[in-house]
Design a protein around this motif. Sequence first.
Motif, PDB file in Angstrom:
ATOM      1  N   ILE A 158       0.840  -1.200   0.000  1.00  0.00           N
ATOM      2  CA  ILE A 158       0.000   0.000   0.000  1.00  0.00           C
ATOM      3  C   ILE A 158       0.870   1.244   0.000  1.00  0.00           C
ATOM      4  O   ILE A 158       0.596   2.214  -0.717  1.00  0.00           O
ATOM      5  CB  ILE A 158      -0.965  -0.010   1.203  1.00  0.00           C
ATOM      6  CG1 ILE A 158      -2.009  -1.113   1.005  1.00  0.00           C
ATOM      7  CG2 ILE A 158      -1.631   1.344   1.386  1.00  0.00           C
ATOM      8  CD1 ILE A 158      -2.864  -1.389   2.212  1.00  0.00           C
ATOM      9  N   LEU A 159       1.934   1.234   0.782  1.00  0.00           N
ATOM     10  CA  LEU A 159       2.848   2.374   0.827  1.00  0.00           C
ATOM     11  C   LEU A 159       3.468   2.630  -0.543  1.00  0.00           C
ATOM     12  O   LEU A 159       3.508   3.765  -1.011  1.00  0.00           O
ATOM     13  CB  LEU A 159       3.940   2.134   1.871  1.00  0.00           C
ATOM     14  CG  LEU A 159       4.957   3.268   2.041  1.00  0.00           C
ATOM     15  CD1 LEU A 159       4.262   4.533   2.547  1.00  0.00           C
ATOM     16  CD2 LEU A 159       6.048   2.852   2.997  1.00  0.00           C
ATOM     17  N   ARG A 160       3.922   1.574  -1.198  1.00  0.00           N
ATOM     18  CA  ARG A 160       4.518   1.735  -2.541  1.00  0.00           C
ATOM     19  C   ARG A 160       3.498   2.251  -3.541  1.00  0.00           C
ATOM     20  O   ARG A 160       3.806   3.115  -4.353  1.00  0.00           O
ATOM     21  CB  ARG A 160       5.095   0.408  -3.040  1.00  0.00           C
ATOM     22  CG  ARG A 160       6.433   0.100  -2.408  1.00  0.00           C
ATOM     23  CD  ARG A 160       7.203  -0.932  -3.162  1.00  0.00           C
ATOM     24  NE  ARG A 160       7.557  -0.463  -4.496  1.00  0.00           N
ATOM     25  CZ  ARG A 160       7.854  -1.269  -5.490  1.00  0.00           C
ATOM     26  NH1 ARG A 160       7.820  -2.567  -5.331  1.00  0.00           N
ATOM     27  NH2 ARG A 160       8.178  -0.789  -6.666  1.00  0.00           N
ATOM     28  N   LEU A 161       2.285   1.703  -3.493  1.00  0.00           N
ATOM     29  CA  LEU A 161       1.252   2.144  -4.433  1.00  0.00           C
ATOM     30  C   LEU A 161       0.893   3.608  -4.229  1.00  0.00           C
ATOM     31  O   LEU A 161       0.558   4.309  -5.170  1.00  0.00           O
ATOM     32  CB  LEU A 161      -0.002   1.277  -4.300  1.00  0.00           C
ATOM     33  CG  LEU A 161       0.095  -0.111  -4.916  1.00  0.00           C
ATOM     34  CD1 LEU A 161      -1.123  -0.947  -4.522  1.00  0.00           C
ATOM     35  CD2 LEU A 161       0.222  -0.052  -6.422  1.00  0.00           C
ATOM     36  N   ASP A 213       5.076   5.728  -4.694  1.00  0.00           N
ATOM     37  CA  ASP A 213       5.908   5.634  -5.889  1.00  0.00           C
ATOM     38  C   ASP A 213       5.251   6.413  -7.023  1.00  0.00           C
ATOM     39  O   ASP A 213       4.035   6.331  -7.210  1.00  0.00           O
ATOM     40  CB  ASP A 213       6.087   4.175  -6.329  1.00  0.00           C
ATOM     41  CG  ASP A 213       7.036   3.400  -5.433  1.00  0.00           C
ATOM     42  OD1 ASP A 213       7.560   3.992  -4.462  1.00  0.00           O
ATOM     43  OD2 ASP A 213       7.238   2.198  -5.702  1.00  0.00           O
ATOM     44  N   PRO A 214       6.042   7.164  -7.782  1.00  0.00           N
ATOM     45  CA  PRO A 214       5.451   7.940  -8.885  1.00  0.00           C
ATOM     46  C   PRO A 214       4.868   7.044  -9.978  1.00  0.00           C
ATOM     47  O   PRO A 214       3.852   7.361 -10.575  1.00  0.00           O
ATOM     48  CB  PRO A 214       6.612   8.771  -9.416  1.00  0.00           C
ATOM     49  CG  PRO A 214       7.839   8.116  -8.912  1.00  0.00           C
ATOM     50  CD  PRO A 214       7.462   7.370  -7.671  1.00  0.00           C
ATOM     51  N   SER A 249       2.804  14.633 -16.613  1.00  0.00           N
ATOM     52  CA  SER A 249       1.847  14.127 -17.602  1.00  0.00           C
ATOM     53  C   SER A 249       2.275  12.757 -18.119  1.00  0.00           C
ATOM     54  O   SER A 249       1.430  11.890 -18.369  1.00  0.00           O
ATOM     55  CB  SER A 249       1.675  15.112 -18.760  1.00  0.00           C
ATOM     56  OG  SER A 249       2.881  15.255 -19.478  1.00  0.00           O
ATOM     57  N   HIS A 250       3.583  12.529 -18.253  1.00  0.00           N
ATOM     58  CA  HIS A 250       4.073  11.209 -18.676  1.00  0.00           C
ATOM     59  C   HIS A 250       3.780  10.162 -17.613  1.00  0.00           C
ATOM     60  O   HIS A 250       3.387   9.040 -17.939  1.00  0.00           O
ATOM     61  CB  HIS A 250       5.577  11.245 -18.939  1.00  0.00           C
ATOM     62  CG  HIS A 250       5.935  11.841 -20.241  1.00  0.00           C
ATOM     63  ND1 HIS A 250       7.223  12.056 -20.633  1.00  0.00           N
ATOM     64  CD2 HIS A 250       5.167  12.271 -21.269  1.00  0.00           C
ATOM     65  CE1 HIS A 250       7.245  12.590 -21.822  1.00  0.00           C
ATOM     66  NE2 HIS A 250       6.006  12.738 -22.226  1.00  0.00           N
ATOM     67  N   VAL A 251       4.012  10.535 -16.369  1.00  0.00           N
ATOM     68  CA  VAL A 251       3.764   9.593 -15.279  1.00  0.00           C
ATOM     69  C   VAL A 251       2.287   9.194 -15.271  1.00  0.00           C
ATOM     70  O   VAL A 251       1.957   8.017 -15.143  1.00  0.00           O
ATOM     71  CB  VAL A 251       4.196  10.180 -13.917  1.00  0.00           C
ATOM     72  CG1 VAL A 251       3.742   9.302 -12.765  1.00  0.00           C
ATOM     73  CG2 VAL A 251       5.703  10.362 -13.884  1.00  0.00           C
ATOM     74  N   ARG A 252       1.416  10.166 -15.444  1.00  0.00           N
ATOM     75  CA  ARG A 252      -0.033   9.887 -15.446  1.00  0.00           C
ATOM     76  C   ARG A 252      -0.397   8.942 -16.597  1.00  0.00           C
ATOM     77  O   ARG A 252      -1.116   7.955 -16.425  1.00  0.00           O
ATOM     78  CB  ARG A 252      -0.813  11.200 -15.543  1.00  0.00           C
ATOM     79  CG  ARG A 252      -2.305  11.034 -15.728  1.00  0.00           C
ATOM     80  CD  ARG A 252      -2.871  10.223 -14.572  1.00  0.00           C
ATOM     81  NE  ARG A 252      -4.167   9.709 -14.907  1.00  0.00           N
ATOM     82  CZ  ARG A 252      -5.274  10.030 -14.278  1.00  0.00           C
ATOM     83  NH1 ARG A 252      -5.236  10.842 -13.252  1.00  0.00           N
ATOM     84  NH2 ARG A 252      -6.413   9.533 -14.648  1.00  0.00           N
ATOM     85  N   MET A 253       0.092   9.248 -17.798  1.00  0.00           N
ATOM     86  CA  MET A 253      -0.216   8.401 -18.963  1.00  0.00           C
ATOM     87  C   MET A 253       0.350   6.996 -18.778  1.00  0.00           C
ATOM     88  O   MET A 253      -0.307   5.998 -19.087  1.00  0.00           O
ATOM     89  CB  MET A 253       0.334   9.025 -20.242  1.00  0.00           C
ATOM     90  CG  MET A 253      -0.404  10.280 -20.673  1.00  0.00           C
ATOM     91  SD  MET A 253       0.158  10.938 -22.259  1.00  0.00           S
ATOM     92  CE  MET A 253       1.825  11.440 -21.895  1.00  0.00           C
ATOM     93  N   LEU A 254       1.568   6.916 -18.275  1.00  0.00           N
ATOM     94  CA  LEU A 254       2.200   5.617 -18.059  1.00  0.00           C
ATOM     95  C   LEU A 254       1.433   4.808 -17.021  1.00  0.00           C
ATOM     96  O   LEU A 254       1.176   3.617 -17.211  1.00  0.00           O
ATOM     97  CB  LEU A 254       3.655   5.802 -17.618  1.00  0.00           C
ATOM     98  CG  LEU A 254       4.442   4.530 -17.332  1.00  0.00           C
ATOM     99  CD1 LEU A 254       4.492   3.627 -18.557  1.00  0.00           C
ATOM    100  CD2 LEU A 254       5.851   4.884 -16.887  1.00  0.00           C
TER     101      LEU A 254
END
Length: 157
Positions: free
Chosen positions: A6-9, A12-13, A71-76
């Motif tokens: 849960i912490l990682r989810l 983590d970006p 925006s890349h992180v969101r799309m990924l």
Amino acid sequence: MTAEAILRLSTDPVLPFYPLDIALDVQNKLKDDPLQTAELLAAAAILRDNSTFLQSESMRPANDPKERDPSHVRMLNDVLQGLEKSFLIPAPPAGLCRNLLYGLSTQSSRFSILKDAQEVERPVNQTLSFVFNAIRSAQKLVQSGLELFENDPDSSH
């Protein structure tokens, strides 16, 4: 272990889902399956190749704070979140998981749905179609993720 996940989810970006692991699992499940077809193996190979590229070219920069673009992180993350959903089937046969990647038995590395079709004499063509469509869906999702980054004018690729 649950708390760590849960912490990682939540911190983590990039979601800790690895497309290459999924692609390799798919290939391993098909490797010695008596119901495998050339079409299934080809789709799994393309999924593996595209997943390798997505994981190395898109996920690495997203995890680097110097290169991270929100925006890349969101799309990924959207691609990664949808990847495993590609393997969901609407109405699995009784006793099988809805997600084709999971099996109730650890004694076999095959797709449970293929093993079940062979043993219980369910319609094999329909079952093969479920597996093929799941692989193609995952393949298209990974390909769309690659295209998002490839067509980005801010991308350094």
